[in-house]
Design a protein around this motif. Sequence first.
Motif, mmCIF file in Angstrom:
data_model
loop_
_atom_site.group_PDB
_atom_site.id
_atom_site.type_symbol
_atom_site.label_atom_id
_atom_site.label_comp_id
_atom_site.label_asym_id
_atom_site.label_seq_id
_atom_site.Cartn_x
_atom_site.Cartn_y
_atom_site.Cartn_z
ATOM 1 N N TYR A 48 1.160 -0.819 -0.290
ATOM 2 C CA TYR A 48 -0.209 0.403 0.069
ATOM 3 C C TYR A 48 0.871 1.593 -0.080
ATOM 4 N N ALA A 49 1.890 1.123 0.281
ATOM 5 C CA ALA A 49 3.349 2.471 0.105
ATOM 6 C C ALA A 49 3.395 2.323 -0.587
ATOM 7 N N ASP A 50 3.722 1.433 -1.527
ATOM 8 C CA ASP A 50 4.032 1.509 -3.244
ATOM 9 C C ASP A 50 3.483 2.483 -3.674
ATOM 10 N N GLN A 51 1.426 1.829 -3.087
ATOM 11 C CA GLN A 51 0.409 2.850 -4.264
ATOM 12 C C GLN A 51 0.488 4.252 -4.378
ATOM 13 N N ARG A 52 1.134 4.665 -3.008
ATOM 14 C CA ARG A 52 0.800 6.216 -2.866
ATOM 15 C C ARG A 52 -0.469 6.581 -2.967
ATOM 16 N N ILE A 53 -1.482 6.368 -1.879
ATOM 17 C CA ILE A 53 -3.420 6.335 -1.805
ATOM 18 C C ILE A 53 -2.538 7.522 -1.780
ATOM 19 N N TYR A 65 -11.310 5.175 3.868
ATOM 20 C CA TYR A 65 -10.823 3.523 4.823
ATOM 21 C C TYR A 65 -10.950 2.152 3.527
ATOM 22 N N GLY A 66 -11.411 2.519 2.745
ATOM 23 C CA GLY A 66 -11.455 1.103 2.104
ATOM 24 C C GLY A 66 -11.116 1.155 1.066
ATOM 25 N N LYS A 67 -10.046 2.334 1.150
ATOM 26 C CA LYS A 67 -8.602 2.320 -0.130
ATOM 27 C C LYS A 67 -7.741 1.547 0.348
#
Length: 85
Positions: A48-53, A65-67
Amino acid sequence: MPRWNAISSPPAPPPPATAPANSASKQRQQLQKKHIELLGFDEKLRHYADQRITLDLDDGVKVNYGKFGDLLAEVKAVTGGTGDE
């Protein structure tokens, strides 16, 4: 006692395990389980950190939260789903 009897006798059994040794063994097993769980969490977190949400505060808690999928403990309680949406 003749020497040959002393040589041919079986070795003495090991001393019984002590309470501190059992406690230490149990604690080690618990720590190993926690370590494995943390390694799994670390992999999920890295993904999730690599996705840079990006989070938008105007979207609200449900959407944000859903992300994060199953990374957060209470996603289902907050979003009403599994978090895979």
